[in-house]
Design a protein around this motif. Structure first.
Motif, PDB file in Angstrom:
ATOM      1  N   ASP A 232       0.850  -1.203   0.000  1.00  0.00           N
ATOM      2  CA  ASP A 232       0.000   0.000   0.000  1.00  0.00           C
ATOM      3  C   ASP A 232       0.877   1.241   0.000  1.00  0.00           C
ATOM      4  O   ASP A 232       2.019   1.211   0.443  1.00  0.00           O
ATOM      5  CB  ASP A 232      -0.874   0.040   1.270  1.00  0.00           C
ATOM      6  CG  ASP A 232      -2.059  -0.901   1.162  1.00  0.00           C
ATOM      7  OD1 ASP A 232      -2.229  -1.514   0.101  1.00  0.00           O
ATOM      8  OD2 ASP A 232      -2.801  -1.010   2.158  1.00  0.00           O
TER       9      ASP A 232
ATOM     10  N   ASP B 129       0.368   3.976   1.735  1.00  0.00           N
ATOM     11  CA  ASP B 129       0.229   4.873   2.889  1.00  0.00           C
ATOM     12  C   ASP B 129       1.188   4.558   4.036  1.00  0.00           C
ATOM     13  O   ASP B 129       1.035   5.079   5.137  1.00  0.00           O
ATOM     14  CB  ASP B 129      -1.210   4.852   3.390  1.00  0.00           C
ATOM     15  CG  ASP B 129      -1.659   3.452   3.759  1.00  0.00           C
ATOM     16  OD1 ASP B 129      -0.847   2.512   3.642  1.00  0.00           O
ATOM     17  OD2 ASP B 129      -2.817   3.290   4.169  1.00  0.00           O
TER      18      ASP B 129
ATOM     19  N   GLN C 272       1.366   2.040   5.835  1.00  0.00           N
ATOM     20  CA  GLN C 272       0.844   1.166   6.894  1.00  0.00           C
ATOM     21  C   GLN C 272       1.616  -0.147   6.886  1.00  0.00           C
ATOM     22  O   GLN C 272       1.798  -0.768   7.924  1.00  0.00           O
ATOM     23  CB  GLN C 272      -0.638   0.879   6.667  1.00  0.00           C
ATOM     24  CG  GLN C 272      -1.539   2.016   7.096  1.00  0.00           C
ATOM     25  CD  GLN C 272      -2.986   1.558   7.191  1.00  0.00           C
ATOM     26  OE1 GLN C 272      -3.627   1.309   6.179  1.00  0.00           O
ATOM     27  NE2 GLN C 272      -3.490   1.457   8.400  1.00  0.00           N
TER      28      GLN C 272
ATOM     29  N   ARG D 153       1.257  -3.509  11.872  1.00  0.00           N
ATOM     30  CA  ARG D 153       0.743  -2.556  10.897  1.00  0.00           C
ATOM     31  C   ARG D 153       0.680  -1.175  11.532  1.00  0.00           C
ATOM     32  O   ARG D 153       0.049  -0.968  12.556  1.00  0.00           O
ATOM     33  CB  ARG D 153      -0.656  -2.988  10.450  1.00  0.00           C
ATOM     34  CG  ARG D 153      -1.074  -2.277   9.177  1.00  0.00           C
ATOM     35  CD  ARG D 153      -2.213  -3.008   8.482  1.00  0.00           C
ATOM     36  NE  ARG D 153      -2.178  -2.690   7.055  1.00  0.00           N
ATOM     37  CZ  ARG D 153      -3.188  -2.130   6.391  1.00  0.00           C
ATOM     38  NH1 ARG D 153      -4.304  -1.830   7.014  1.00  0.00           N
ATOM     39  NH2 ARG D 153      -3.081  -1.864   5.115  1.00  0.00           N
TER      40      ARG D 153
ATOM     41  N   ARG E   4      -1.738   4.985   9.140  1.00  0.00           N
ATOM     42  CA  ARG E   4      -1.545   5.695   7.883  1.00  0.00           C
ATOM     43  C   ARG E   4      -0.611   6.877   8.098  1.00  0.00           C
ATOM     44  O   ARG E   4      -0.778   7.631   9.047  1.00  0.00           O
ATOM     45  CB  ARG E   4      -2.922   6.179   7.426  1.00  0.00           C
ATOM     46  CG  ARG E   4      -2.987   6.572   6.010  1.00  0.00           C
ATOM     47  CD  ARG E   4      -4.444   6.830   5.656  1.00  0.00           C
ATOM     48  NE  ARG E   4      -4.812   6.076   4.464  1.00  0.00           N
ATOM     49  CZ  ARG E   4      -4.350   6.396   3.259  1.00  0.00           C
ATOM     50  NH1 ARG E   4      -3.564   7.415   3.088  1.00  0.00           N
ATOM     51  NH2 ARG E   4      -4.673   5.663   2.218  1.00  0.00           N
TER      52      ARG E   4
HETATM   53 MG    MG Z   1      -4.169   1.976   4.450  1.00  0.00          MG
END
Ligand code: MG
Ligand code: UDP
Length: 325
Positions: free
Chosen positions: A99, A101, A103, A202, A205
């Motif tokens: 991803d 962002d 994360q 994780r 963001r």
């Molecule tokens: Mg995300």
């Protein structure tokens, strides 16, 4: 580092939809990790119809650094299609999906590559903790992964997103899967291959907002279930059978009353109850059937999965891909 090792190429596929707030930081962090991995690399942005400065920023990155490549969709096609396109266009001996962002920490890619070196063909990232996400998101995600596992025959790892490394063999196998409706992590599980996991926490963001509002989450869940399971249809059948059985029993009672007793018509409440329950169940079952029919309709039309309107830094071989799918 041996000469042979140097030649291998790793592709990093990054879907981006309105990610102007994170793009420059993400590009930096990705580059940092990839520079230390010991392999050649390409970082492929898939712009999924962003309406902000994402495309302009990605183009600028591509101009400055040939490691960056870009394909840009003609409109928003959705996250799962964006990563599919990224894999279609990738050239790497291994492909990483991540991803935009942050994360999924780019440093984890190095752990994945290490597992790949050991001979694994699919290395997925398993989320231990998820920080900075709402209770609702975490709860729905947890329920979703367990529910989908219950509903399907394929063994799908729980708490695993699309952050993973897959070998070229798996990418090629994935290209044989032509369905429009794509739950990519499920399809990869269905493919099989030698699989392992690396665990990670994780993060939240880095900036910007989630691009998965409730509406997209629901569509995602329905796609996942309907593309891997007939169980909703089967449950509808069972429910129909059970309800029919009870109705039949009640029909006998009604007939008995009508023929052999002189109880008159006191039954407005019970009639209404039966009508309401039945209508509810019938509509629900029709809805389930409709979900499947709608998806059959989509598959049958056979429209292209995505359309690329712009690209940057693609090799000749990658340009050939522009006419595929
Ligand atoms: Mg995300
Ligand atoms: N994304 C995309 N198209 C969409 C929605 C999301 O390409 O229609 C990308 C987004 O830019 C990000 C990734 O998919 O790189 C995951 O989205 P997000 O982080 O918003 O989802 P969340 O982590 O909140 O589930």
């Amino acid at each position: 580092m041996s000469e042979k090792k140097k030649k291998k190429l790793i592709s990093v596929v990054v879907p981006v939809y309105n990610e102007e707030a994170v793009l420059s930081e993400t590009s930096k962090r990705l580059k940092q990790s990839m520079e230390t991995c010991g392999y050649d690399y390409e970082i492929l942005w898939v712009n999924d119809g962003s309406k902000d400065q994402t495309l302009a920023m990605a183009r600028e990155l591509c101009e400055k650094d040939k490691h960056f490549k870009l394909i840009s969709f003609s409109r928003n096609f959705g996250h799962q299609i964006a990563i599919t396109a990224g894999m279609d266009f990738s050239l790497g001996d291994a492909v990483v999906i991540i991803d935009a962002d942050l994360q999924d920490p780019p440093a984890v890619i190095l752990d994945m590559i290490q597992k790949w070196d050991e001979g694994y063909e699919v290395v997925y990232g398993k989320r231990l903790k998820r920080s900075g996400e709402t209770f609702f998101k975490k709860f729905t995600a947890k329920v979703f992964y367990r529910f989908i596992n219950m509903m399907t025959e394929v063994d799908m790892p729980v708490d695993v997103g699309d952050f993973r490394l897959i070998d070229r063999k798996v990418v090629d196998a994935l290209k044989l899967v032509n369905e429009r409706q794509r739950y990519v992590r499920g399809i990869i599980a269905w493919l099989g291959f030698k699989t392992t996991a690396v665990e990670y926490n994780r993060d939240k963001r880095f900036a910007g907002e989630t691009k998965y509002p409730l509406k997209k989450m629901i569509k995602f869940a329905l796609d996942a279930i309907t593309s891997f399971s007939y169980k909703p249809l089967r449950l509808a059948t069972y429910m129909g059978l059970i309800v029919s059985f009870f109705s039949f029993v009640y029909l006998l009672v009604v007939l008995f009353q009508g023929w052999f007793t002189d109880t008159t018509v006191p039954g407005w409440a019970s009639s209404m109850a039966v009508i309401l329950i039945f209508n509810g169940i019938i509509l629900m079952i029709l809805g389930v059937i409709g979900e499947y029919i709608g998806r059959i309709y989509d598959e049958v039309k056979g429209r292209p999965l995505y359309l690329v309107s712009y690209s940057e830094n693609l090799s000749e071989k990658q340009k050939g891909q522009l006419l595929q799918r």
